[in-house]
Design an enzyme around this catalytic site. Structure first.
Site, PDB file in Angstrom:
ATOM      1  N   CYS A   1      29.649  11.984  25.134  1.00 38.69           N
ATOM      2  CA  CYS A   1      30.215  12.011  26.487  1.00 38.69           C
ATOM      3  C   CYS A   1      29.474  11.035  27.395  1.00 38.69           C
ATOM      4  CB  CYS A   1      30.122  13.424  27.063  1.00 38.69           C
ATOM      5  SG  CYS A   1      31.015  14.670  26.106  1.00 38.69           S
TER       6      CYS A   1
ATOM      7  N   CYS B   1      26.137  16.097  26.143  1.00 37.60           N
ATOM      8  CA  CYS B   1      26.719  15.500  24.938  1.00 37.60           C
ATOM      9  C   CYS B   1      26.460  14.000  24.917  1.00 37.60           C
ATOM     10  CB  CYS B   1      28.217  15.791  24.907  1.00 37.60           C
ATOM     11  SG  CYS B   1      29.110  14.893  23.619  1.00 37.60           S
TER      12      CYS B   1
END
Length: 874
Positions: A152, A149
């Protein structure tokens, strides 16, 4: 450009697309339509770099193909301007394809996760998730993320910074993370209701097994916001309260008046602040792991305490003592970090579970070495030379053979030392000599013994030496296992980075890469080496100037100090702090607008350059150069003597083994016998037997017999000699009996006695001594071999056997001795292999057995006589 513009696009080094008329396409320009198209491609490329799932990659390829087809259809109606633009787009598509290939070839980087144990974050797995989150005595702040991600990845540095910022809060709250992209973690993430990434959940202390935690919806993306959110969650904690969490609510005047009656602490810190301020609660948690101090928050609305202490500024900190005494805490800036640092350094305040600091007199009595007073604000050359000694003579010595990557690391390490080490001339000369030797090694491996010979200057190059042993001064610890070498290594590489900048080296990364390779290949603490490698992988490539190299090492050293603060390896006399402290460099510290601490790097850099400058290094406690060179020469002389003695012992041992084994082996070949005979004849003609006789006279007593190595038969031709050694039974003449049983003790003494006689004969005639025979010292040859000198009587007894043994070595057999009588021969036969004690025992046993037989004979004869008398009675 997205966050992953570093993968492709302008930030990756691609040329900016050219438009008709020589113009270039730039973000934010007038050509917004083409900027939007390129942004679409950049978004797809970002997804490529962030995702590793094969289905997503295939889907991305399909999108790129459709986009290319759309552009191709427009190409038929486009002007020449669009024709040029179409030629640009395939380059971006090719770049996207390259990205796809890289992602497919290197999936492990995405699967490795975003955090490691070095980040002071608990890594959750299916095996430990229950023990961490369920019924825990501390609250847990958890991030559920996916390693592919993009958001992230962007959030991970903030979460790492938060972990370092609230490290001292750990008894009350822990930080944890779980990678939901990992196959083994997906079921756990689903069980906690994770649907998007990143997701933050807060688990109160003593959470139940069925608890899914409290969601942080729209959580802040900065450290301060996350820190304050955690405090808010802690304050809403329901019963039971976390046992390690201190009280965070404001205190009152009544509680302060009775505080010392119910609490056994040395210091009470009162932080006066406004209701919306978080400084009091943050400092309270910062001091959670320290003893002998308590922190309480006082609001500005508490008029009684405010008036009693005369508080006029908010925030401000006061130290309150029993009896109502108080004093204001002196800090540079009224902020959380300055309060925490000043309170942790108060007298008597120690970390929980750590011994209190030891005074210098106690250190002097308890340490293995005498305590050396030193200035904590200076660097000592003794520490640098000690670090060199330990790294090159101890850590590198653990590799008996240095080869491959380790050899390359050693060459780079020594090259940097020879180039930048600001030591004494003798040390620098030696480092240059070692560097020259290493660079001339063309093989892919070297032995440490060869390296050690150069390091110890076995060739005795003039004015070159590295002192042996360690002598820690600025890096000495309160205990022998604290500080010392790790402190010396950090100091050494700080000095090298500063020297590289001051001498204007060629490569800004030269010292840092040498340090990285050395730590990776040789540093004894393998966990430390792994942590340092992780730091280097993250940000070492960002270094592009010598100033940035100096600051990079400084900042990473502070990261390590933060991680090791409170560990068992921390010296209570030298706590792990963020260096330099406000006392050492007040201008280096500042606060941001939100109140968080910040470093002023434009002030830090000159301070570090001055602190580790070669002109600031003290030479106290160093040995004089002449003493170092003299010790080196003395050591080299001892080594030469030891090597010569070792060779002599090996040679003598070899000769001894050959002489010992010679009588036990088969008879020598005929050619060897002839050579021995020729040598015996030559020796006899040269010396005339005088030297041998004299030696035998002196060592073995006077005798008229010839020496063992002089044979009457040597004047006979070789044919007769060969015929004489053939066995014969003509006339049944008794020959000397061969010894089948050998007394090894007497044999060894006889053998070495014969060897000493040979040595004595080689010196012709030895002068006689005036000492009595009993006072003469044993022969040095015998003393060296560990044998006792022979008694004179015993020498006379074994003289005949010695002669026969020497004759057998030359002829291969025993020759008859005309001077021995027939009785003497039989006594010789009876005494072969037996000592006088053995013969005496045999005689005694024979006598006892005879007496027993005689007694039995008389007993039975008397019985028989009585029996006959009874039978004769009527």
């Amino acid at each position: 450009m997205g966050d992953w513009g570093c993968c492709f696009g302008w930030n990756a080094g691609f040329r900016e697309p050219e438009l008709p008329g020589g113009r270039t396409l730039k973000p934010g320009g007038a050509d917004t339509r083409w900027e939007e198209k390129l942004c679409e491609v950049d978004s797809e490329v970002e997804s490529c770099c962030a995702h590793t799932d094969l289905l997503l990659l295939l889907h991305l390829l399909h999108l790129l193909q459709l986009q290319q087809q759309k552009m191709a259809r427009r190409c038929g109606r486009a002007t020449s301007r669009l024709t040029e633009e179409i030629q640009i787009f395939p380059r971006k598509s090719a770049a996207s394809a390259v990205c796809l290939c890289l992602c497919l070839l290197f999936p492990s980087a995405a699967e490795a996760g975003l955090y490691t144990a070095t980040d002071q974050i608990v890594l959750l797995t299916p095996e430990n998730v229950d023990s961490v989150l369920v019924n825990s005595s501390a609250a847990v702040f958890v991030e559920f993320y996916a390693s592919w991600c993009g958001h992230c990845i962007a959030f991970s540095p903030i979460f790492k910074s938060l972990a370092r910022d609230i490290k001292e809060w750990k008894p009350a709250v822990d930080l944890a993370a779980m990678d939901c992209a990992a196959e083994e973690n997906r079921k756990v993430c689903i069980s906690y209701g994770i649907r998007g990434y990143p997701s933050i959940k807060f688990f109160h202390a003593y959470s139940k097994a069925d608890s899914e935690g409290e969601d942080f919806a729209g959580f802040p993306r900065d450290v301060q916001g996350l820190r304050r959110s955690i405090i808010d969650k802690l304050e809403t904690h329901k019963e039971p309260w976390a046992p390690a969490c201190p009280p965070l609510e404001p205190t009152s005047q009544a509680e302060i008046d009775s505080f010392f009656d119910t609490n056994n602490v040395q210091h009470l810190a009162l932080i006066f602040e406004e209701a919306k301020s978080y400084i009091g609660r943050e400092v309270t948690l910062d001091l959670l792991q320290f003893e002998n101090i308590a922190v309480r928050r006082v609001l500005n609305t508490e008029e009684g305490l405010v008036a009693r202490l005369g508080v006029t500024e908010f925030p401000s900190c006061y130290l309150y003592y029993p009896g109502g005494n108080f004093t204001r805490l002196s800090v540079k800036i009224e902020a959380r970090s300055f309060y925490s640092y000043a309170l942790q350094r108060l007298p008597g305040v120690v970390r929980s579970g750590k011994p209190p600091p030891v005074s210098t007199p106690v250190l002097t009595g308890n340490s293995e070495e005498p305590w050396r007073p030193f200035n904590r604000s200076r660097v000592y050359m003794a520490d640098l030379e000690s670090a060199l000694h330990y790294s090159l003579r101890v850590e590198v010595a653990a590799h008996t053979v240095v080869k491959g990557e380790a050899l390359i690391s050693l060459k780079k390490y020594v090259a940097v030392l020879a180039k930048y080490f600001p030591g004494r001339p003798v040390v620098r000369n030696l480092l240059k000599s070692v560097d020259s030797w290493l660079q001339n090694q063309t093989r892919d491996e070297i032995s440490y013994e060869a390296f050690k010979d150069i390091l110890d200057n076995s060739a005795q190059s003039p004015d070159a030496a590295l002192p042996e042993g360690v002598r820690w001064v600025g890096c000495q610890g309160s205990q022998p296992h604290l500080r010392r070498y790790p402190c010396g290594v950090w100091t050494l590489f700080h000095v090298l980075t500063v020297q590289a900048k001051n001498t204007r080296g060629t490569d800004p990364k030269e010292v840092l890469m040498a340090m990285r390779n050395y730590v990776h290949s040789f540093f004894g603490c393998r966990s430390c080496a792994e942590h340092f490698e992780n730091m280097a992988m993250e940000s070492l490539m960002e270094v592009d100037t010598f100033s940035s190299a100096v600051l990079w090492l400084w900042s990473r050293h502070n990261l390590v100090n933060n991680r090791l603060a409170g560990a068992l390896s921390e010296d209570p006399n030298f706590p792990k702090i963020q260096w330099p402290s406000p006392e050492m460099c007040p201008a280096c510290h500042a606060v941001k607008a939100n109140g968080d601490h910040s470093w002023i790097q434009k002030e830090v850099l000159p301070f570090v350059l001055s602190y580790f400058s070669s002109s600031s290094i003290l030479t106290d406690y160093l040995e004089d150069e002449s003493q170092v060179l003299a010790k080196q020469r003395e050591k080299h002389g001892r080594q030469q003597v030891a090597v010569a003695a070792q060779k002599r012992v090996e040679r003598e041992t070899k000769e001894t083994s050959e002489h010992v084994m010679r009588p036990l082996t088969s008879q020598p070949a005929e050619e060897d016998q002839e050579e021995l005979l020729d040598e015996a004849v030559a020796d006899d003609e040269e010396e005339g037997g005088e030297g041998a006789a004299a030696a035998a006279d002196e060592l073995g007593g006077k005798t008229s017999e010839p020496t063992p190595w002089v044979k009457p038969e040597i004047k006979v031709d070789r044919g007769r000699w060969r015929a004489h050694r053939k066995p014969s039974i003509v006339g049944m003449r008794m020959r000397d009996v061969q010894e089948d049983i050998v007394d090894l003790d007497s044999f060894v003494n006889q053998h070495y006695k014969a060897k000493v006689l040979q040595v004595a004969s080689s010196s012709r005639v030895k002068p006689r001594t005036l000492q009595r025979k009993e006072e003469q010292e044993p022969d040095p040859g015998l003393r060296m071999l560990g044998l006792q000198p022979l008694d004179a009587d015993f020498e006379l007894d074994i003289g005949q056997q010695r002669k026969r043994l020497q004759k057998r070595e030359l002829t291969g057999q025993y020759t008859s001795d005309e001077e021995l009588s027939h009785r003497g021969r039989w006594m010789s036969v009876l005494s072969i292999g037996f000592s006088k004690v053995d013969i005496s025992l045999c005689v005694v046993l024979y006598f006892l057995s005879s007496m027993c037989l005689l007694a039995m004979y008389l007993f039975f004869k008397n019985r028989l006589r009585l029996r006959r008398a009874k039978l004769a009675l009527p």
